[in-house]
Design a protein around this motif. Structure first.
Motif, mmCIF file in Angstrom:
data_model
loop_
_atom_site.group_PDB
_atom_site.id
_atom_site.type_symbol
_atom_site.label_atom_id
_atom_site.label_comp_id
_atom_site.label_asym_id
_atom_site.label_seq_id
_atom_site.Cartn_x
_atom_site.Cartn_y
_atom_site.Cartn_z
ATOM 1 N N ASP A 90 49.869 47.850 27.200
ATOM 2 C CA ASP A 90 50.198 46.651 27.983
ATOM 3 C C ASP A 90 49.737 45.389 27.273
ATOM 4 O O ASP A 90 50.332 44.325 27.417
ATOM 5 N N LYS A 91 48.652 45.517 26.512
ATOM 6 C CA LYS A 91 48.113 44.322 25.857
ATOM 7 C C LYS A 91 48.822 44.009 24.545
ATOM 8 O O LYS A 91 48.812 42.866 24.094
ATOM 9 N N CYS A 92 49.411 45.032 23.913
ATOM 10 C CA CYS A 92 50.002 44.837 22.586
ATOM 11 C C CYS A 92 51.111 43.787 22.643
ATOM 12 O O CYS A 92 51.947 43.789 23.548
ATOM 13 N N VAL A 93 51.081 42.859 21.666
ATOM 14 C CA VAL A 93 52.104 41.813 21.627
ATOM 15 C C VAL A 93 53.091 42.036 20.478
ATOM 16 O O VAL A 93 53.937 41.185 20.214
ATOM 17 N N GLY A 94 52.940 43.143 19.775
ATOM 18 C CA GLY A 94 53.904 43.457 18.712
ATOM 19 C C GLY A 94 53.783 42.593 17.476
ATOM 20 O O GLY A 94 54.767 42.378 16.777
ATOM 21 N N VAL A 99 49.795 47.472 11.900
ATOM 22 C CA VAL A 99 50.726 48.255 11.085
ATOM 23 C C VAL A 99 50.487 47.958 9.604
ATOM 24 O O VAL A 99 50.512 48.857 8.763
ATOM 25 N N ASN A 100 50.229 46.676 9.300
ATOM 26 C CA ASN A 100 50.120 46.267 7.906
ATOM 27 C C ASN A 100 48.705 46.315 7.353
ATOM 28 O O ASN A 100 48.504 46.076 6.168
ATOM 29 N N SER A 101 47.708 46.567 8.189
ATOM 30 C CA SER A 101 46.343 46.563 7.662
ATOM 31 C C SER A 101 45.766 47.970 7.550
ATOM 32 O O SER A 101 44.768 48.163 6.861
ATOM 33 N N PRO A 103 44.723 51.357 6.259
ATOM 34 C CA PRO A 103 44.742 51.909 4.894
ATOM 35 C C PRO A 103 45.503 53.231 4.803
ATOM 36 O O PRO A 103 45.856 53.661 3.710
ATOM 37 N N PHE A 104 45.748 53.866 5.961
ATOM 38 C CA PHE A 104 46.499 55.120 5.954
ATOM 39 C C PHE A 104 47.968 54.903 6.323
ATOM 40 O O PHE A 104 48.758 55.844 6.325
ATOM 41 N N GLY A 105 48.317 53.669 6.702
ATOM 42 C CA GLY A 105 49.701 53.371 7.093
ATOM 43 C C GLY A 105 50.124 54.093 8.359
ATOM 44 O O GLY A 105 51.256 54.563 8.467
ATOM 45 N N ILE A 106 49.221 54.203 9.336
ATOM 46 C CA ILE A 106 49.484 55.013 10.514
ATOM 47 C C ILE A 106 50.244 54.295 11.640
ATOM 48 O O ILE A 106 51.296 54.769 12.059
ATOM 49 N N PRO A 107 49.769 53.156 12.150
ATOM 50 C CA PRO A 107 50.479 52.574 13.307
ATOM 51 C C PRO A 107 51.940 52.268 12.967
ATOM 52 O O PRO A 107 52.252 51.864 11.844
ATOM 53 N N GLN A 108 52.797 52.503 13.937
ATOM 54 C CA GLN A 108 54.220 52.218 13.745
ATOM 55 C C GLN A 108 54.658 51.175 14.753
ATOM 56 O O GLN A 108 54.057 51.030 15.810
ATOM 57 N N TYR A 109 55.705 50.459 14.401
ATOM 58 C CA TYR A 109 56.205 49.386 15.254
ATOM 59 C C TYR A 109 57.495 49.834 15.929
ATOM 60 O O TYR A 109 58.394 50.355 15.274
ATOM 61 N N ASN A 110 57.556 49.646 17.235
ATOM 62 C CA ASN A 110 58.742 50.009 17.999
ATOM 63 C C ASN A 110 59.476 48.725 18.389
ATOM 64 O O ASN A 110 59.059 48.016 19.310
ATOM 65 N N ARG A 111 60.541 48.397 17.634
ATOM 66 C CA ARG A 111 61.213 47.121 17.849
ATOM 67 C C ARG A 111 61.849 47.040 19.234
ATOM 68 O O ARG A 111 61.963 45.957 19.809
ATOM 69 N N ALA A 112 62.246 48.188 19.778
ATOM 70 C CA ALA A 112 62.928 48.183 21.079
ATOM 71 C C ALA A 112 62.049 47.567 22.167
ATOM 72 O O ALA A 112 62.551 46.852 23.042
ATOM 73 N N MET B 150 55.742 37.922 8.093
ATOM 74 C CA MET B 150 55.065 38.723 9.113
ATOM 75 C C MET B 150 56.024 39.143 10.218
ATOM 76 O O MET B 150 55.825 40.150 10.881
ATOM 77 N N TRP B 151 57.067 38.323 10.410
ATOM 78 C CA TRP B 151 58.037 38.630 11.459
ATOM 79 C C TRP B 151 58.907 39.821 11.039
ATOM 80 O O TRP B 151 59.232 40.688 11.827
ATOM 81 N N PHE B 152 59.270 39.867 9.770
ATOM 82 C CA PHE B 152 60.129 40.948 9.269
ATOM 83 C C PHE B 152 59.455 41.686 8.110
ATOM 84 O O PHE B 152 59.936 41.653 6.984
ATOM 85 N N PRO B 153 58.313 42.337 8.384
ATOM 86 C CA PRO B 153 57.549 42.945 7.291
ATOM 87 C C PRO B 153 58.245 44.138 6.660
ATOM 88 O O PRO B 153 57.878 44.558 5.565
ATOM 89 N N GLU B 154 59.257 44.687 7.360
ATOM 90 C CA GLU B 154 59.884 45.896 6.804
ATOM 91 C C GLU B 154 60.633 45.606 5.512
ATOM 92 O O GLU B 154 60.932 46.527 4.751
ATOM 93 N N TYR B 155 60.904 44.322 5.233
ATOM 94 C CA TYR B 155 61.626 43.992 3.997
ATOM 95 C C TYR B 155 60.700 43.505 2.886
ATOM 96 O O TYR B 155 61.155 43.110 1.818
ATOM 97 N N ILE B 156 59.389 43.461 3.182
ATOM 98 C CA ILE B 156 58.431 42.855 2.246
ATOM 99 C C ILE B 156 57.393 43.918 1.862
ATOM 100 O O ILE B 156 56.971 44.685 2.719
ATOM 101 N N PRO B 157 56.950 43.955 0.589
ATOM 102 C CA PRO B 157 55.881 44.895 0.213
ATOM 103 C C PRO B 157 54.624 44.647 1.039
ATOM 104 O O PRO B 157 54.273 43.492 1.298
ATOM 105 N N VAL B 158 53.967 45.748 1.436
ATOM 106 C CA VAL B 158 52.859 45.621 2.389
ATOM 107 C C VAL B 158 51.710 44.787 1.819
ATOM 108 O O VAL B 158 51.031 44.073 2.553
ATOM 109 N N SER B 159 51.520 44.829 0.487
ATOM 110 C CA SER B 159 50.425 44.051 -0.091
ATOM 111 C C SER B 159 50.658 42.560 0.106
ATOM 112 O O SER B 159 49.720 41.789 0.299
ATOM 113 N N LEU B 160 51.934 42.132 0.070
ATOM 114 C CA LEU B 160 52.248 40.718 0.304
ATOM 115 C C LEU B 160 52.083 40.363 1.773
ATOM 116 O O LEU B 160 51.612 39.279 2.108
#
Lengths: 252, 227
Positions: A90-94, A99-101, A103-112, B150-160
């Motif tokens: 409920d708190k997540c703002v997307g 997702v980007n921080s 180190p294991f690349g675990i969280p995923q983003y659900n655009r829907a 940041m809005w469309f990160p799927e098109y950008i390398p994660v390090s950037l």
């Protein structure tokens, strides 16, 4: 290690890659189509006829020092006293910072629904005295849930037993992120299982979140304060020179 | 106490900013502030949450931020399409940064606090305005680029993308400081005089232009102007 901490043991030597955990997780946590909070990764090593097959269950590692919790701007991600990293949907703002921080690349983003998600070790089940859905459904006993320290001891014993068949057998529980809640019994090097051998939280994340971000914004009120000071002092000084000759001054 | 200098039509006036420049400026004022207020909801979530309530919660603020950001980008495009010549002139004027500007900047703190200071002749933009013209648009450019990353990160390398977060924050802080000072110096500071009307109505008093931007005035309206 804290006696209270919970963990999960993944014994890849027992995993047959049936994906029952993936399905159970999707059903239990209502994971959207095409996305996974846990999945089986498959890899191969060697050339025919000597091919070795690797299966490993990939999910949130539940770091003790989680980057996702550090960066989450709204506190949607947090750590329970048992050392499990959970998420309040409920708190997540997307914003996808987690997702980007990670180190294991675990969280995923659900655009829907414009939210991110990840494994929560089924804390809603665990708090009711049940096991996580994946553990409860695993048909081979490759997954075990329980006290983290006890599982670690079990893993070490298991690796000892496996050494005969798999000389490279090892326990994978990276220390770099403060230790993890997931403990793997591997039959080969972590890289073969698609696991990150030395996870490293990006320096830009650490330096920024710990040292700069909390204080940097104070410069803005400082700029406002400077303006306010000038507003007062310049008017006081101009009033003093009321009969001066600077014809452009606004208050003439 | 007067806040702004009086707008007088009985004194000869000269054009300072054309319509495109002014529309872009005020469009950016609105969209930048909307972005700032909605963005701070995430940046300073504990102390700025009241603004989130006004803007419709964290998610509402998120949408205000994105819509305003697109608006800000469109104003940039608008400026480039309709008045790229003025942008080039602006950059040319910034590149004229020289001795007079350094003297201006070193004396400016006194002027800022309200002392009467004699300044050397300035071009279209004085030393302080030149600094603002460099720093603020740079920050806006960084904000726009890192924001879309940041809005469309799927098109950008994660390090950037990881670098985009601190860049966005830092550009926000520096840009906001510049905007605070710019807003004050361009309106309520007694020494700014006609500047506000230059951006609001487009024209400034001729005598003010000659006094504050001697080089610019001479080249465009004075003796050296090619009429």
């Amino acid at each position: 290690m804290d006696k209270q901490k919970l963990g999960m043991l993944v014994d890849v030597a027992k995993c047959i890659g049936c994906n029952a955990c993936t399905i159970a997780c999707k059903a239990e946590n209502k994971i959207p189509e095409g996305a996974f909070a846990t999945e089986i990764r498959q890899g191969w090593k060697g050339k025919f006829p000597n091919v070795v097959n690797f299966y490993s269950k990939i999910a949130c590692m539940h770091c003790s020092d989680p980057a996702c919790v550090k960066v989450c701007p709204v506190g949607a991600l947090y750590q329970t006293p048992e050392g499990i990293v959970v998420q309040d949907q409920d708190k997540c703002v997307g914003c996808q910072y987690c997702v980007n921080s990670c180190p294991f690349g675990i969280p995923q983003y659900n655009r829907a629904v414009d939210k991110s998600f990840k494994c929560t070790m089924c804390m809603h089940r665990v708090s009711q005295g049940m096991e996580p859905a994946c553990v409860a459904t695993c048909p081979t006993g490759a997954l075990q849930f329980g006290n983290r320290a006890e599982l670690r001891a079990k893993a070490e014993q298991r690796v000892k037993d496996l050494k005969g068949r798999f000389p490279l057998a090892n326990v994978y529980q990276p220390e770099e992120v403060g230790g993890t809640g997931l403990i793997y019994v591997l039959t080969d090097t972590p890289a073969n299982f698609g696991l990150v051998e030395h996870p490293k939280v990006s320096a830009t994340v650490e330096v920024w979140q710990d040292y700069v971000q909390p204080y940097a914004a104070w410069l803005i009120p400082l700029a406002l304060l400077g303006s306010a000071t000038s507003f007062l002092s310049s008017r006081l000084l101009t009033n003093k020179n009321e009969h001066g000759d600077h014809e452009e001054r606004g208050d003439k | 106490m007067r806040l702004l200098s009086e707008y007088r039509e009985d004194i000869p006036r000269v054009e300072r900013f054309n319509k495109v420049f002014r529309i872009t400026h005020w469009g950016h004022t609105v969209t930048f502030l909307l972005c700032l207020f909605s963005g701070l909801v995430l940046y300073a979530n504990s102390s700025w949450s009241w603004m989130g309530i006004i803007l419709g919660g964290n998610n509402g603020a998120g949408w205000v931020h994105r819509i305003a950001a697109v608006g800000l980008t469109l104003f940039l495009v608008f400026f480039f399409i309709f008045d790229y010549r003025d942008i080039i002139n602006w950059i040319k004027d910034i590149l004229r940064f020289g001795k007079n500007d350094i003297i201006f900047l070193s004396k400016f703190p006194l002027e800022f606090m309200g002392f009467d200071v004699k300044m050397p002749p300035q071009t279209r933009f004085n030393g302080g305005e030149k600094m603002n013209s460099i720093v603020t648009p740079t920050c806006v450019f960084l904000l726009v680029v890192s924001g879309y990353m940041m809005w469309f990160p799927e098109y950008i390398p994660v390090s950037l993308v990881r670098i985009a977060y601190p860049v966005h924050d830092l550009a926000m802080v520096i840009g906001s400081c510049m905007v605070c000072m710019h807003a004050y110096l361009g309106s309520l500071h007694p020494g700014s005089g006609e500047s506000f009307w230059g951006m609001w109505k487009g024209t400034v008093r001729e005598d003010w232009a000659e006094h504050h931007h001697k080089i610019w005035y001479d080249e465009n309206y004075g003796d050296k102007a090619d009429k």
